[in-house]
Write an enzyme that holds these catalytic residues in place. Structure first.
Site, short mmCIF file in Angstrom:
data_model
loop_
_atom_site.label_atom_id
_atom_site.label_comp_id
_atom_site.label_asym_id
_atom_site.label_seq_id
_atom_site.Cartn_x
_atom_site.Cartn_y
_atom_site.Cartn_z
N HIS A 46 0.82 -1.21 0.00
CA HIS A 46 0.00 0.00 0.00
C HIS A 46 0.86 1.27 0.00
O HIS A 46 0.35 2.36 0.21
CB HIS A 46 -0.95 -0.01 1.20
CG HIS A 46 -1.88 -1.19 1.20
ND1 HIS A 46 -3.14 -1.15 0.66
CD2 HIS A 46 -1.68 -2.46 1.63
CE1 HIS A 46 -3.70 -2.34 0.78
NE2 HIS A 46 -2.83 -3.15 1.37
N HIS A 50 -1.40 2.86 -5.56
CA HIS A 50 -1.69 1.43 -5.56
C HIS A 50 -3.19 1.16 -5.71
O HIS A 50 -4.02 2.04 -5.50
CB HIS A 50 -1.18 0.78 -4.27
CG HIS A 50 -1.88 1.29 -3.05
ND1 HIS A 50 -1.52 2.47 -2.42
CD2 HIS A 50 -2.95 0.83 -2.34
CE1 HIS A 50 -2.30 2.69 -1.39
NE2 HIS A 50 -3.19 1.71 -1.32
N ASP A 52 -6.29 -1.39 -4.36
CA ASP A 52 -6.72 -2.36 -3.34
C ASP A 52 -7.59 -3.44 -3.97
O ASP A 52 -8.46 -3.13 -4.81
CB ASP A 52 -7.55 -1.67 -2.25
CG ASP A 52 -6.73 -0.82 -1.31
OD1 ASP A 52 -5.48 -0.90 -1.37
OD2 ASP A 52 -7.33 -0.07 -0.51
N HIS A 56 -8.24 -7.28 0.66
CA HIS A 56 -7.68 -6.34 1.64
C HIS A 56 -8.55 -6.26 2.89
O HIS A 56 -8.04 -6.10 4.00
CB HIS A 56 -7.56 -4.96 0.98
CG HIS A 56 -6.96 -3.89 1.84
ND1 HIS A 56 -5.97 -4.13 2.78
CD2 HIS A 56 -7.21 -2.55 1.92
CE1 HIS A 56 -5.64 -3.01 3.38
NE2 HIS A 56 -6.39 -2.04 2.90
N HIS A 145 -14.26 0.90 2.77
CA HIS A 145 -13.54 -0.10 1.97
C HIS A 145 -14.42 -1.32 1.72
O HIS A 145 -14.53 -1.81 0.59
CB HIS A 145 -12.27 -0.54 2.69
CG HIS A 145 -11.09 0.35 2.48
ND1 HIS A 145 -10.85 1.46 3.24
CD2 HIS A 145 -10.06 0.27 1.59
CE1 HIS A 145 -9.73 2.04 2.85
NE2 HIS A 145 -9.23 1.34 1.84
N GLU A 157 -5.65 4.31 -4.70
CA GLU A 157 -5.27 5.28 -3.66
C GLU A 157 -3.87 5.84 -3.90
O GLU A 157 -3.06 5.25 -4.62
CB GLU A 157 -5.33 4.62 -2.28
CG GLU A 157 -6.73 4.17 -1.91
CD GLU A 157 -6.78 3.35 -0.62
OE1 GLU A 157 -7.77 3.50 0.13
OE2 GLU A 157 -5.85 2.56 -0.37
#
Length: 203
Positions: A46, A50, A52, A56, A145, A157
């Site tokens: 992270h 990157h 996700d 995660h 998330h 992100e």
């Protein structure tokens, strides 16, 4: 073709609290008389810019190698938002419809409420990006998330949107293929004027 690099440098980007600090370790170096230069990388998945994956936050869910690439490649919209929490009501009233990829520009100071994540997923969003370290604040519960990832919405992100004004672009941000990884680095770029996505010749 006008390309805007919206990635942060992996080694110098701000690091999320308690995440590993990335570094390069020299294995071979020309200046030391070796026949070539070779470095090893130590980093958290992270760090820097990157993507996700569902794994995660969701046990047994898809890892980063299983995230559909079409979520990370295609037409997108950069939406400029004010610092603070973006709620579902804000998304309902102010965000574009029929947009599969949305990047939030706020100088890294805006975060999505769980309700906003739910609305974005409902409207068919495939990817949500942010120029913050996370789509939710450091004291978040993870519910934002979970709401996105459970709906198979990829999360991008750590963007650098300094050179991108609000508007329509073509996003290219496929994650590095890492089997079992819950995230992966990407070199994210926006293209603003290319015929293959707009269907119109540059004038």
């Amino acid at each position: 073709m006008h390309i805007i690099d919206i990635s942060n440098d992996l080694l110098t980007a701000e690091v999320y609290e308690d995440d590993p600090v990335p570094k390069l370790q020299s294995v071979r170096a020309l200046e030391k008389g070796d026949p070539y230069t070779l470095n090893a990388l130590y980093a958290g998945l992270h760090n820097g810019t990157h993507v996700d994956a569902p794994s995660h936050f969701l046990e047994g869910a898809a890892d980063i190698s299983e995230v559909p690439l079409d979520a990370c490649i295609g037409p997108c919209r950069v939406v400029e938002v004010t610092p603070g929490v973006v709620t579902g009501e804000v998304v309902e009233n102010s965000f574009p419809r029929n947009c599969e990829r949305i990047l939030l520009k706020s100088g890294g100071k805006a975060f999505l409420h769980e309700s906003a994540a739910t609305v974005l997923a409902y409207y068919g969003c495939k990817l949500v990006g942010t120029d913050g370290l996370s789509v939710e604040p450091s004291n978040g519960t993870g519910e934002t998330h979970k709401a996105l990832l459970a709906a198979n919405v990829a999360i991008l992100e750590g963007l650098n949107l300094t050179e991108a004004s609000g508007g329509e672009y073509f996003l290219i941000a496929p994650p590095v293929k890492i089997g079992g990884g819950e995230a992966a680095f990407t070199r994210a770029v926006l293209i603003s004027d290319y015929i293959f996505w707009s269907g119109k010749a540059d004038r």
